[in-house]
Design an enzyme around this catalytic site. Structure first.
Site, PDB file in Angstrom:
ATOM      1  N   CYS A  36      33.039   7.189 -20.243  1.00 23.41           N
ATOM      2  CA  CYS A  36      31.657   7.096 -20.757  1.00 23.41           C
ATOM      3  C   CYS A  36      31.154   5.659 -20.827  1.00 23.41           C
ATOM      4  O   CYS A  36      29.966   5.441 -21.060  1.00 23.41           O
ATOM      5  CB  CYS A  36      31.556   7.730 -22.143  1.00 23.41           C
ATOM      6  SG  CYS A  36      32.512   6.850 -23.387  1.00 23.41           S
ATOM      7  N   CYS A  55      37.489  10.452 -26.363  1.00 21.25           N
ATOM      8  CA  CYS A  55      36.941   9.452 -27.293  1.00 21.25           C
ATOM      9  C   CYS A  55      37.982   9.082 -28.352  1.00 21.25           C
ATOM     10  O   CYS A  55      38.001   7.958 -28.859  1.00 21.25           O
ATOM     11  CB  CYS A  55      35.704   9.988 -27.987  1.00 21.25           C
ATOM     12  SG  CYS A  55      34.543  10.790 -26.878  1.00 21.25           S
TER      13      CYS A  55
HETATM   14 FE1  FES Z   1      31.917   7.547 -25.316  1.00 27.43          FE
HETATM   15 FE2  FES Z   1      32.684   9.343 -27.125  1.00 27.43          FE
HETATM   16  S1  FES Z   1      31.291   9.622 -25.462  1.00 27.43           S
HETATM   17  S2  FES Z   1      33.294   7.287 -26.964  1.00 27.43           S
END
Ligand code: FES
Length: 123
Positions: free
Chosen positions: A33, A102
């Site tokens: 992400c 995450c």
């Molecule tokens: Fe990036 Fe959770 S979506 S840390």
């Protein structure tokens, strides 16, 4: 998407911020992400006396960093390294599958901060 425990910790995170005289700092980026997690450790005689985090991550990253920093405070460096993201996720009562990545950020950033501490100590 999140259970009540995750939401509670996300809304009242502990240990957010920075330790000015930290002697172990680790930064990890989440490849999937692009978010960042930074962990600050204050270590005295190989015991973690304080831990704080800063992140650009999501609610799951914030909640897991809060729990993970709480778990390592008061532990020896060796014991802190044994804490896995699965322990943190279990404490939170689970995370949605797409948010497990995450939860790895805090664990990896703690490991990076310990490495930083050890490399400073060996100089
Ligand atoms: Fe990036 Fe959770 S979506 S840390």
């Amino acid at each position: 998407m999140y259970n009540d425990k995750v939401l509670e910790v996300f809304q009242n995170p502990k240990n957010a911020g920075e330790i000015e005289d930290a002697n172990g700092v680790g930064t990890i980026g989440n490849a999937s992400c692009g978010d960042i997690m930074k962990i600050y450790l204050k270590i005295v005689d190989d015991v973690i006396v304080d831990a704080k985090f800063k992140t650009f991550g999501c609610a799951a990253a914030i909640a897991t960093a809060s729990v993970a920093t709480d778990m390592v405070i008061g532990k020896s460096v060796e014991d802190a390294l044994k804490i896995k993201n699965a322990d943190v996720v279990a404490f939170l009562g689970g995370l949605p599958p797409q948010k497990i990545h995450c939860s790895v950020l805090a664990e990896e950033a703690i490991h990076a901060a310990v490495e930083d501490y050890r490399s400073r100590a060996s100089k």
